[in-house]
Design a protein around this motif. Structure first.
Motif, PDB file in Angstrom:
ATOM      1  N   THR A 163       0.861  -1.048  -0.100  1.00  0.00           N
ATOM      2  CA  THR A 163      -0.326  -0.373   0.133  1.00  0.00           C
ATOM      3  C   THR A 163       0.541   1.353  -0.169  1.00  0.00           C
ATOM      4  N   ARG A 166      -1.374   4.134   1.398  1.00  0.00           N
ATOM      5  CA  ARG A 166      -2.114   4.327   0.464  1.00  0.00           C
ATOM      6  C   ARG A 166      -3.588   3.551   0.766  1.00  0.00           C
ATOM      7  N   GLU A 167      -4.224   3.873   0.394  1.00  0.00           N
ATOM      8  CA  GLU A 167      -6.183   2.884   0.626  1.00  0.00           C
ATOM      9  C   GLU A 167      -5.898   1.172   0.325  1.00  0.00           C
ATOM     10  N   GLU A 169      -7.419  -1.379  -0.504  1.00  0.00           N
ATOM     11  CA  GLU A 169      -8.798  -1.224  -1.672  1.00  0.00           C
ATOM     12  C   GLU A 169      -8.867  -0.370  -2.377  1.00  0.00           C
TER      13      GLU A 169
END
Length: 335
Positions: A163, A166-167, A169
């Motif tokens: 990630t 980051r998100e 998903e």
């Protein structure tokens, strides 16, 4: 559906000879009662099928009888591309279709070639997954495969591998170009859909087991002209390997370590070790320079060889190996 099954029964008896009702039922995934009804239907239609009673009995065709009703459907012809990978065909939802196609091909071959094909199938088997690992669970695979075949845009919710803050998903709309099965793991090759300049960066690779949700949109797309899945995948695999292995280590390997290297080291590292020309000392140890992914990754790999290796450089890797060895010695000092 019944007509297709009756033809499959006929081809099974033609290709394999006498078969019991239980063997036919297991092969076609139906009940024994269904097989009895199918045999009655074949007899009524004029097919010379005979039933032998007793424990060694079963159904068989009149000697010398052969049918040429082996017309192959488009779906069966497509499935033949996976004829060497029955497990992969089953995961794609094509297991029974592939079995029917193979029966028709075998029935259409002259006797000598049919026997030859049967001998090959008896003697060679391709098992794609790697050793000692569970295959990915891929409930979305058939949906992805259908979209690849019909050139439909997919909307997916995808779990990232790394990630970087980051998100974890993300949601994406993708134009699926192809599927790749690598060492038992399925990957989707696709280009982003509906984003400005989406196609400019070229196709990307997605591990299908990380697709959490899948929706096939009623939107068709055009495949990039000249796109070659095989060439893309091999180029991508080389790029990934080059990106991962950007460092080197100088290591001494004992003769025993050289024997174990193909199974204990990564394929890329083991290949570099085997293909190099390295100096050998008087004890038979080899001094080699091998590619490594990182200090931590190399430490884990080389520790699997125990005291059969000695790291000479870089100093950070040598220090970590020494720290682990010291900790292990302390742990087992009281034994």
């Amino acid at each position: 559906m019944r007509a297709s099954r009756l033809l499959s029964v006929l081809l099974l008896l033609q290709n394999r000879g006498r078969m019991t009702a239980r063997e036919l039922a297991d092969e076609l995934e139906v009940s024994i009662r269904t097989i009895y009804r199918d045999m009655d239907a074949l007899s009524v239609s004029g097919v010379p099928v005979y039933a032998d009673r007793g424990p060694d009995g079963g159904y068989s065709l009149l000697e010398g009888y052969r049918t040429h009703l082996t017309g192959m459907t488009a779906e069966e012809a497509d499935a033949l591309a996976l004829s060497g990978m029955p497990d992969a065909a089953a995961e794609l939802g094509l297991g029974r279709v592939l079995a029917a196609a193979q029966l028709k091909v075998q029935a259409a071959l002259p006797g000598e070639l049919s026997d030859r094909a049967g001998r090959i199938a008896e003697r060679f088997h391709l098992d794609a997954p790697g050793w000692f690992r569970e295959a990915d669970q891929v409930p979305t695979l058939t949906g992805v495969a259908d979209a690849v075949w019909n050139q439909r845009v997919l909307r997916v919710r995808y779990r990232r591998w790394a990630t970087g803050g980051r998100e974890p998903e993300v949601e994406r709309e993708l134009e699926p170009l192809g599927l790749v099965l690598k060492a038992g793991t399925w990957y989707l090759v696709a280009t982003p859909h509906g984003e400005p300049g989406a196609g400019s960066s070229g196709p990307r690779t997605y591990r299908i087991a990380r697709i959490l949700h899948l929706e096939t949109l009623d939107v068709r797309f055009e495949r990039p002209e000249g796109f070659d899945l095989w060439k893309y995948w091999h180029q991508r695999a080389r790029e990934l390997t080059d990106a991962l292995y950007q460092a080197e280590a100088t290591v001494r390997f004992s003769p025993r370590a050289l024997e174990l290297a193909p199974v204990r080291l990564s394929p890329h590292t083991a290949r570099a070790l085997a293909e190099g020309s390295w100096p050998v000392d008087e004890d038979g140890w080899v001094r080699a320079v091998i590619p490594i992914e990182s200090i931590t990754h190399a430490r884990g790999e080389l520790l699997a060889l125990g005291a059969e290796v000695e790291v000479l450089a870089p100093p950070a890797l040598r220090e970590q190996m020494a720290d682990v060895a010291h900790a292990l010695a302390g742990l087992y000092a009281s034994v």
